[in-house]
Design an enzyme around this catalytic site. Structure first.
Site, PDB file in Angstrom:
ATOM      1  N   LYS A 101      -2.296  -0.603  -0.737  1.00 18.06           N
ATOM      2  CA  LYS A 101      -3.608   0.023  -0.635  1.00 18.06           C
ATOM      3  C   LYS A 101      -3.616   1.435  -1.227  1.00 18.06           C
ATOM      4  O   LYS A 101      -4.645   1.893  -1.728  1.00 18.06           O
ATOM      5  CB  LYS A 101      -4.078   0.030   0.819  1.00 18.06           C
ATOM      6  CG  LYS A 101      -4.410  -1.365   1.343  1.00 18.06           C
ATOM      7  CD  LYS A 101      -5.466  -2.044   0.468  1.00 18.06           C
ATOM      8  CE  LYS A 101      -5.853  -3.412   0.982  1.00 18.06           C
ATOM      9  NZ  LYS A 101      -6.911  -4.050   0.154  1.00 18.06           N
ATOM     10  N   TYR A 110       1.961  -3.449   2.798  1.00 15.23           N
ATOM     11  CA  TYR A 110       0.497  -3.434   2.777  1.00 15.23           C
ATOM     12  C   TYR A 110      -0.019  -2.027   2.502  1.00 15.23           C
ATOM     13  O   TYR A 110      -0.888  -1.829   1.644  1.00 15.23           O
ATOM     14  CB  TYR A 110      -0.048  -3.943   4.109  1.00 15.23           C
ATOM     15  CG  TYR A 110      -1.543  -3.805   4.249  1.00 15.23           C
ATOM     16  CD1 TYR A 110      -2.406  -4.662   3.564  1.00 15.23           C
ATOM     17  CD2 TYR A 110      -2.096  -2.822   5.067  1.00 15.23           C
ATOM     18  CE1 TYR A 110      -3.782  -4.539   3.691  1.00 15.23           C
ATOM     19  CE2 TYR A 110      -3.472  -2.693   5.197  1.00 15.23           C
ATOM     20  CZ  TYR A 110      -4.309  -3.549   4.508  1.00 15.23           C
ATOM     21  OH  TYR A 110      -5.671  -3.419   4.628  1.00 15.23           O
TER      22      TYR A 110
END
Length: 241
Positions: free
Chosen positions: A156, A152
């Site tokens: 990002k 994750y």
């Protein structure tokens, strides 16, 4: 003429809060979400309160579906001015547990979904004959890696880079591109992360407290300048809240 925005992942959490804020600011909003039921519920809530919204089911990992969703919003609401690429997932992934399937799923939604959203928005802006605004959901995890969220966090970081690059690429077209970076927010996604981690590493997180979803629209709608004067520049601001 009423301005039109599409928000992905708007069936709950931060996406819903952003959509409600945009309606408050006078926008007609397309509630785009993979979960058709939650999208329909949010759209109904807005319409019953006197706003204007449509629900659109979309899998942001599918380029064709994203383009179709934007076109549906443009035709149904009579224009297109803003896209908020908010949809994302955050499975708990300690380094030793990362699989090819997890990487593909996270990047297909979190990274490709943003790319497809930006491309679809550019096409819609051109059809409308004007510039527009693109807002991408980054994260504090896109600035500092967080434990057990390696995939994750890296996705990002990618969104942050895409946002800064797209701002420069699209500025000549009168299109501004910005990002907003929420911290730990009390949403269904964070509840799932918390469930997976069982709070065993809570003391390692950079941010200990949970923010509420209604804090994020201020970053997405104010700090990112969705008002008309912002058309003069594309600063790719990435505020952290």
């Amino acid at each position: 003429m009423q301005k039109v925005a599409l928000v992905t992942g708007a069936g709950q959490g931060i996406g819903k809060a952003i959509a409600l804020r945009l309606v408050k600011d006078g926008f007609a909003v397309a509630i785009a979400d993979y979960n058709d039921a939650t999208a329909t519920a949010v759209a109904a809530e807005i319409n019953q309160a006197g706003g204007r919204a449509v629900a659109i089911k979309v899998d942001v990992s599918r380029r064709d579906q994203v383009f179709a969703a934007v076109e549906q919003a443009r035709k149904a609401l009579g224009g297109f001015n803003v896209i908020v690429n908010n949809a994302g997932i955050a499975p708990s992934t300690p380094i030793e547990s990362i699989t090819e399937e997890i990487v593909d799923r996270v990047y297909n939604i979190n990274v490709k979904g943003v790319i497809w959203g930006m491309q679809a928005a550019v096409e819609a802006f051109k059809k409308e004959g004007h510039g527009g605004k693109i807002v991408n959901a980054c994260s504090q995890a896109g600035h500092v890696g967080n434990p057990e969220l390696a995939v994750y966090s890296s996705s990002k970081f990618a969104v942050r880079g895409l946002t800064q690059t797209a701002a420069r690429d699209l500025a000549p077209l009168g299109i501004t591109v910005n990002g907003f970076c929420p911290g730990i927010v009390k949403t269904p996604m964070w509840a799932e992360i918390d469930r997976q981690c069982r709070k065993r590493r809570a003391n390692r997180w950079a941010t200990a407290r949970l923010n509420l979803p209604n804090a994020s629209p201020l970053a997405a709608c104010r700090s990112l300048k969705t008002s008309p004067p912002a058309c003069r520049s594309s600063p790719a601001r990435i505020p952290t809240i």
